[in-house]
Write a protein that holds these residues in place. Sequence first.
Motif, PDB file in Angstrom:
ATOM      1  N   LEU A 168       0.898  -1.102  -0.051  1.00 13.07           N
ATOM      2  CA  LEU A 168      -0.002  -0.121  -0.038  1.00 13.07           C
ATOM      3  C   LEU A 168       0.908   1.297   0.139  1.00 13.07           C
ATOM      4  CD1 LEU A 168      -2.616  -0.958   2.662  1.00 13.07           C
ATOM      5  CD2 LEU A 168      -3.033  -0.685   0.184  1.00 13.07           C
ATOM      6  N   LEU A 169       2.131   1.186   0.575  1.00  9.92           N
ATOM      7  CA  LEU A 169       2.887   2.330   0.556  1.00  9.92           C
ATOM      8  C   LEU A 169       3.760   2.418  -0.714  1.00  9.92           C
ATOM      9  CD1 LEU A 169       4.298   2.169   4.142  1.00  9.92           C
ATOM     10  CD2 LEU A 169       2.891   3.825   3.303  1.00  9.92           C
ATOM     11  N   HIS A 170       3.709   1.398  -1.548  1.00 15.48           N
ATOM     12  CA  HIS A 170       4.497   1.545  -3.043  1.00 15.48           C
ATOM     13  C   HIS A 170       3.563   2.403  -4.017  1.00 15.48           C
ATOM     14  CE1 HIS A 170       6.803  -2.255  -1.793  1.00 15.48           C
ATOM     15  NE2 HIS A 170       7.173  -1.472  -1.166  1.00 15.48           N
ATOM     16  N   SER A 171       4.512   2.558  -4.836  1.00 18.22           N
ATOM     17  CA  SER A 171       3.825   3.778  -6.080  1.00 18.22           C
ATOM     18  C   SER A 171       4.359   3.309  -7.213  1.00 18.22           C
ATOM     19  CB  SER A 171       3.919   5.234  -5.689  1.00 18.22           C
ATOM     20  OG  SER A 171       3.484   5.940  -6.848  1.00 18.22           O
ATOM     21  N   SER A 172       3.583   3.337  -8.181  1.00 17.89           N
ATOM     22  CA  SER A 172       4.033   3.254  -9.612  1.00 17.89           C
ATOM     23  C   SER A 172       5.290   3.741 -10.026  1.00 17.89           C
ATOM     24  CB  SER A 172       2.967   3.065 -10.616  1.00 17.89           C
ATOM     25  OG  SER A 172       1.993   2.250 -10.446  1.00 17.89           O
ATOM     26  N   GLU A 173       5.504   5.123  -9.561  1.00 15.58           N
ATOM     27  CA  GLU A 173       6.373   5.877  -9.922  1.00 15.58           C
ATOM     28  C   GLU A 173       7.671   5.327  -9.398  1.00 15.58           C
ATOM     29  OE1 GLU A 173       3.435   7.124  -8.810  1.00 15.58           O
ATOM     30  OE2 GLU A 173       2.787   8.028 -10.923  1.00 15.58           O
ATOM     31  N   ASP A 174       7.741   4.565  -8.470  1.00 12.59           N
ATOM     32  CA  ASP A 174       8.974   4.082  -7.885  1.00 12.59           C
ATOM     33  C   ASP A 174      10.027   3.149  -8.871  1.00 12.59           C
ATOM     34  OD1 ASP A 174       7.916   5.151  -5.638  1.00 12.59           O
ATOM     35  OD2 ASP A 174       7.405   3.348  -4.637  1.00 12.59           O
ATOM     36  N   TYR A 175       8.896   2.538  -9.593  1.00  5.18           N
ATOM     37  CA  TYR A 175       9.782   1.493 -10.607  1.00  5.18           C
ATOM     38  C   TYR A 175       9.983   2.321 -11.753  1.00  5.18           C
ATOM     39  CZ  TYR A 175       7.847  -1.696  -7.594  1.00  5.18           C
ATOM     40  OH  TYR A 175       7.439  -2.478  -6.351  1.00  5.18           O
ATOM     41  N   TYR A 176       9.425   3.555 -12.067  1.00  5.48           N
ATOM     42  CA  TYR A 176       9.861   4.142 -13.396  1.00  5.48           C
ATOM     43  C   TYR A 176      11.289   5.434 -13.163  1.00  5.48           C
ATOM     44  CZ  TYR A 176       5.416   3.029 -15.352  1.00  5.48           C
ATOM     45  OH  TYR A 176       4.389   2.243 -15.896  1.00  5.48           O
ATOM     46  N   LEU A 177      11.421   5.475 -11.820  1.00  5.02           N
ATOM     47  CA  LEU A 177      12.629   6.319 -11.381  1.00  5.02           C
ATOM     48  C   LEU A 177      13.652   5.415 -11.234  1.00  5.02           C
ATOM     49  CD1 LEU A 177      10.767   8.571  -8.785  1.00  5.02           C
ATOM     50  CD2 LEU A 177      11.413   9.035 -11.168  1.00  5.02           C
ATOM     51  N   ARG A 178      14.901   6.328 -11.374  1.00  2.00           N
ATOM     52  CA  ARG A 178      16.021   5.475 -10.926  1.00  2.00           C
ATOM     53  C   ARG A 178      16.143   4.851  -9.727  1.00  2.00           C
ATOM     54  NH1 ARG A 178      21.452   8.092 -12.831  1.00  2.00           N
ATOM     55  NH2 ARG A 178      22.130   5.989 -12.396  1.00  2.00           N
ATOM     56  N   ASN A 190      14.021   5.129  -4.156  1.00  2.00           N
ATOM     57  CA  ASN A 190      14.153   4.796  -2.738  1.00  2.00           C
ATOM     58  C   ASN A 190      14.028   5.960  -1.843  1.00  2.00           C
ATOM     59  OD1 ASN A 190      14.320   1.966  -2.875  1.00  2.00           O
ATOM     60  ND2 ASN A 190      16.666   2.078  -3.340  1.00  2.00           N
ATOM     61  N   PHE A 191      14.506   7.108  -2.231  1.00  2.00           N
ATOM     62  CA  PHE A 191      14.269   8.253  -1.518  1.00  2.00           C
ATOM     63  C   PHE A 191      12.828   8.631  -1.426  1.00  2.00           C
ATOM     64  CE2 PHE A 191      13.496  12.809  -1.784  1.00  2.00           C
ATOM     65  CZ  PHE A 191      14.260  13.415  -0.564  1.00  2.00           C
ATOM     66  N   LEU A 192      11.990   8.281  -2.462  1.00  2.00           N
ATOM     67  CA  LEU A 192      10.525   9.081  -2.248  1.00  2.00           C
ATOM     68  C   LEU A 192       9.984   7.739  -1.106  1.00  2.00           C
ATOM     69  CD1 LEU A 192       9.571   9.485  -5.708  1.00  2.00           C
ATOM     70  CD2 LEU A 192      10.095  11.108  -4.037  1.00  2.00           C
ATOM     71  N   ARG A 193      10.535   6.455  -1.127  1.00  2.00           N
ATOM     72  CA  ARG A 193       9.767   5.592  -0.237  1.00  2.00           C
ATOM     73  C   ARG A 193      10.107   5.935   1.086  1.00  2.00           C
ATOM     74  NH1 ARG A 193      10.172  -0.615  -2.891  1.00  2.00           N
ATOM     75  NH2 ARG A 193       8.760  -0.406  -4.745  1.00  2.00           N
ATOM     76  N   ILE A 194      11.446   6.262   1.429  1.00  2.00           N
ATOM     77  CA  ILE A 194      11.416   6.486   2.809  1.00  2.00           C
ATOM     78  C   ILE A 194      10.838   7.888   3.174  1.00  2.00           C
ATOM     79  CG2 ILE A 194      13.598   7.505   4.187  1.00  2.00           C
ATOM     80  CD1 ILE A 194      15.495   5.697   2.656  1.00  2.00           C
ATOM     81  N   LEU A 195      10.592   8.637   2.069  1.00  2.00           N
ATOM     82  CA  LEU A 195       9.835   9.893   2.446  1.00  2.00           C
ATOM     83  C   LEU A 195       8.390   9.601   2.948  1.00  2.00           C
ATOM     84  CD1 LEU A 195      10.448  13.092   2.285  1.00  2.00           C
ATOM     85  CD2 LEU A 195       9.355  13.132   0.184  1.00  2.00           C
ATOM     86  N   ARG A 196       7.944   8.461   2.092  1.00  2.00           N
ATOM     87  CA  ARG A 196       6.508   8.305   2.540  1.00  2.00           C
ATOM     88  C   ARG A 196       6.486   7.636   3.981  1.00  2.00           C
ATOM     89  NH1 ARG A 196       6.354   5.565  -2.675  1.00  2.00           N
ATOM     90  NH2 ARG A 196       6.186   6.899  -4.144  1.00  2.00           N
ATOM     91  N   LEU A 253      -0.066  18.049   5.047  1.00  2.00           N
ATOM     92  CA  LEU A 253       1.080  17.662   3.696  1.00  2.00           C
ATOM     93  C   LEU A 253       1.552  16.344   3.747  1.00  2.00           C
ATOM     94  CD1 LEU A 253       2.967  21.062   3.388  1.00  2.00           C
ATOM     95  CD2 LEU A 253       1.091  20.295   1.943  1.00  2.00           C
ATOM     96  N   ALA A 254       1.798  15.824   5.143  1.00  2.00           N
ATOM     97  CA  ALA A 254       2.377  14.566   5.222  1.00  2.00           C
ATOM     98  C   ALA A 254       1.137  13.549   4.942  1.00  2.00           C
ATOM     99  CB  ALA A 254       2.741  14.124   6.621  1.00  2.00           C
ATOM    100  N   SER A 255       0.022  13.754   5.202  1.00  2.00           N
ATOM    101  CA  SER A 255      -1.009  12.884   4.929  1.00  2.00           C
ATOM    102  C   SER A 255      -1.042  12.732   3.588  1.00  2.00           C
ATOM    103  CB  SER A 255      -2.463  13.301   5.756  1.00  2.00           C
ATOM    104  OG  SER A 255      -2.879  14.432   5.027  1.00  2.00           O
ATOM    105  N   PHE A 256      -0.984  13.893   2.809  1.00  2.00           N
ATOM    106  CA  PHE A 256      -1.126  13.797   1.311  1.00  2.00           C
ATOM    107  C   PHE A 256       0.041  13.139   0.566  1.00  2.00           C
ATOM    108  CE2 PHE A 256      -3.256  17.944   1.695  1.00  2.00           C
ATOM    109  CZ  PHE A 256      -4.685  17.348   1.112  1.00  2.00           C
ATOM    110  N   ALA A 257       1.079  12.597   1.385  1.00  2.00           N
ATOM    111  CA  ALA A 257       2.014  12.048   0.606  1.00  2.00           C
ATOM    112  C   ALA A 257       2.028  10.499   0.660  1.00  2.00           C
ATOM    113  CB  ALA A 257       3.472  12.295   1.319  1.00  2.00           C
ATOM    114  N   ILE A 258       0.969   9.921   1.349  1.00  2.00           N
ATOM    115  CA  ILE A 258       0.650   8.752   1.317  1.00  2.00           C
ATOM    116  C   ILE A 258      -0.222   8.315   0.189  1.00  2.00           C
ATOM    117  CG2 ILE A 258      -0.763   6.742   2.666  1.00  2.00           C
ATOM    118  CD1 ILE A 258      -0.421   8.406   5.166  1.00  2.00           C
TER     119      ILE A 258
END
Length: 276
Positions: free
Chosen positions: A42-52, A57-63, A167-172
């Motif tokens: 549920l915390l993963h996003s499709s954009e994670d796999y399109y980015l380097r 990983n930075f976006l995942r830690i941020l989430r 703002l943090a709730s929008f990042a989920i």
Amino acid sequence: SPQILTTERPDRVVSFLVEGYVTVIVDGAPQALIVPVTLFSLLHSSEDYYLRLPYGNFLRILRVLALFITILTPSIYVSIVTFHQEMIPTELLLAIAASRATVPFPTIFEVFAMEFAFELIREAGVRVPGVIGNTIGIVGALILGQAAVQAGIVSPILIIIIAITGLASFAIPNYSLSFSFRGRRFIFTVLAAFFGFFGIAGGLFFSLITLVNMKSFGVPFLAPISPKIKRGPDVVWRGPVWSMEERVDYLAPLDRRRQPNISRGWIKKPRGGKTR
């Protein structure tokens, strides 16, 4: 927490099918249902796999950080102001005391009033069609926050706390998961108002017990961390695409492999023994 993942993106549906999940598609419905799900999916996003790899990983830690900020920020503020003033530096404590000098209400009332106002503005912005909805959300929050501070109803630092939490709730990435943790922060705020940090610790412990005992169609919600089983490099952060050659173990797929033994064909050794 949600036990079904809903999505309208074909690429995400295909990625879950390749992983070994089950997808339910109903004729005429724009959304596909994916089961079973875990907290990490549920915390993963499709954009994670399109980015380097480093950026994803930075976006995942941020989430993950955003998830804890959503739950704990208002409750930590309430507990510090009410019980644990010695936890913050003296200069900051004086600034908080000065900002609350004209506020006639207790801290818990301030927090709940602003949280309710923020959720009301968010829901109104969603329901109003077109560009007006976004305008209502931004302008309404700015005007309401500024007017509340000038009227002496809330302190300025509380506006910052509520804004960071929102703002943090929008990042989920998952909307249902965001709703779940947005509701839990009210419970944590009440616990902090009565028991301080002890209440927050008790709430975290109870939430962890709830998540550990939760299952989605027979799969533990915190798999593969609890229970700890064999896992690939795609839980909190992901590894390179070529390293994810096997499907996840907790789904018990009939075919464990989703890629060839060595997906990077160019590193295979020829008959002569030298690497190409």
